[in-house]
Design an enzyme around this catalytic site. Structure first.
Site, short mmCIF file in Angstrom:
data_model
loop_
_atom_site.label_atom_id
_atom_site.label_comp_id
_atom_site.label_asym_id
_atom_site.label_seq_id
_atom_site.Cartn_x
_atom_site.Cartn_y
_atom_site.Cartn_z
N LEU A 157 0.86 -1.18 0.00
CA LEU A 157 0.00 0.00 0.00
C LEU A 157 0.90 1.23 0.00
O LEU A 157 1.59 1.50 0.98
CB LEU A 157 -0.93 0.03 1.22
CG LEU A 157 -1.80 1.29 1.35
CD1 LEU A 157 -2.73 1.41 0.15
CD2 LEU A 157 -2.59 1.27 2.65
N CYS A 215 3.16 -8.00 14.71
CA CYS A 215 2.76 -6.68 15.15
C CYS A 215 1.53 -6.16 14.41
O CYS A 215 0.76 -5.37 14.97
CB CYS A 215 3.92 -5.69 15.04
SG CYS A 215 4.58 -5.47 13.36
N ASP A 237 9.77 0.94 11.25
CA ASP A 237 10.45 1.19 9.97
C ASP A 237 9.53 1.82 8.93
O ASP A 237 10.00 2.27 7.88
CB ASP A 237 11.09 -0.10 9.42
CG ASP A 237 10.14 -1.27 9.37
OD1 ASP A 237 9.36 -1.44 10.31
OD2 ASP A 237 10.20 -2.05 8.42
#
Length: 367
Positions: A157, A215, A237
């Protein structure tokens, strides 16, 4: 990254004497640092580690610079490698080309063969985008045909930084949902338990322990730190920008960053979701998804994942199987524990179940 900053990070983390410490090396492309740099990394870890500490390294690469020397090094030090490969040649070369315009498929496959030859532990990082989202079955079968049993499917995305519009090569929610459905159908037939895929593993872990171990689906963010080449520290990140800079490793210790007020703000953003999310029966399965996939992009603010429909399709399609597999694993673990108890408990000992009876008059009757 300079050797000075690298060694400062290694020394700091290993000084905490955790039983296990893991360094994940990403880029850009980390092989551009050269093999010499990573040999110095290992030297620093050996220098600053102590007896009883386990030190692990993970390494993410596009594979184009991997040769025999790299493969031998990665195998010798048991580095876990993520190798980027988006599917068969036509799919992979659609976006992954070198500066001369040539596809990199052959070089990546050569890297995979070197990893297999030298028994490097590696998994395939497959980005799901507009070019392969309708070909999930084909992509999965291609990986399996080449003996790639450790997979990670990562949805793409990206947005236009000026307009915020989703860029046309990104996966769509419907397309990603169909991709997951096709891949899971294949995985159900021949994958479990031989194949590891990060989204499926996370769902199984959720049914086994209540924690996904990934996560994207976890309750909070902020479980690790990202250190840039110059020592700047960020909470993720996907959020390496000025607004989320926590400081620099040459100025503070790593432990200080985990207590940084800004990190706590970032971590709490995961819970900022619409009421419709909280009312969803599967909210505890994803908690609104990854912050990077909430629009407007990288706002890390209230919202739900752009890929909500895709994850809902995955959750619904996999739930029955996940529950059955989790129940089977739990039963097997209980059987193993029962055998271990039987071997270590004498007939006249108190029963380990806490009933107050002798073992032979209680659980021992069934052994």
């Amino acid at each position: 990254m300079s050797l000075e900053i690298m060694e400062a990070v290694v020394k700091d983390l290993l000084s905490h004497r955790f039983p296990e410490s893991v360094f994940c090396w990403q880029g850009g492309e980390p092989t551009l640092m050269g093999l010499d740099f990573f040999e110095r990394v290992i030297e620093a870890q050996m220098k600053h580690g102590r007896d009883g500490q386990a030190v692990g390294n993970a390494f993410q690469t596009n594979g184009t610079m991997i040769d025999e020397d790299w493969a031998r090094f990665l195998a010798r030090y048991q580095v876990v490698v993520g190798l980027s490969l988006d599917g068969p040649r036509e799919i992979h070369d659609g976006f992954r080309r070198n500066l001369a315009g040539y596809g990199t498929f052959e070089r990546v496959m050569e890297a995979a063969e070197l990893f297999q030859k030298h028994e490097v532990a590696f998994n395939i990082l497959c980005v799901v985008h507009r070019g392969n989202q309708e070909r999930g079955r084909e992509v999965y079968r291609f990986f399996r045909a080449h003996g790639f049993d450790y997979l990670q499917f990562i949805p793409c995305l990206e947005t236009d930084p000026k307009t915020g519009e989703v860029l046309p090569f990104s996966a769509t929610p419907d397309g990603l949902g169909r991709f997951f459905r096709e891949v899971f159908d294949e995985y159900r037939r021949d994958g479990f338990p031989r194949v590891s895929e990060r989204n499926f593993d996370a769902l199984l872990s959720l049914h086994l322990s209540g924690r996904p171990g990934m996560c994207t689906f976890d309750r909070r963010c902020g479980g690790y730190l990202v250190i840039e080449y110059n020592g700047d520290v960020f909470p993720c990140d996907f959020f390496v920008d000025r607004d989320w800079r926590l400081g620099n490793v040459m100025e503070k210790r790593l432990a200080d960053f985990f207590h940084h007020p800004l990190l706590k703000v970032f971590a709490a953003r995961k819970q900022e979701v619409p009421e419709e999310c909280r009312g969803c029966g599967r909210f505890s399965w994803c908690y609104g998804g990854c912050l990077k996939d909430r629009l407007p992009a990288r706002a890390a603010g209230p919202g739900r994942t752009y890929f909500c429909a895709a994850y809902q399709e995955l959750f619904a399609g996999a739930e029955k199987d996940m529950r059955q597999w989790a129940d089977g694993i739990k039963r097997r673990e209980a059987e193993i524990r029962a055998v271990e108890v039987a071997r270590s408990t004498k007939r006249n000992d108190p029963c380990p179940c806490g009933s107050g009876k002798k073992y032979k008059k209680c659980c021992g009757r069934d052994v």
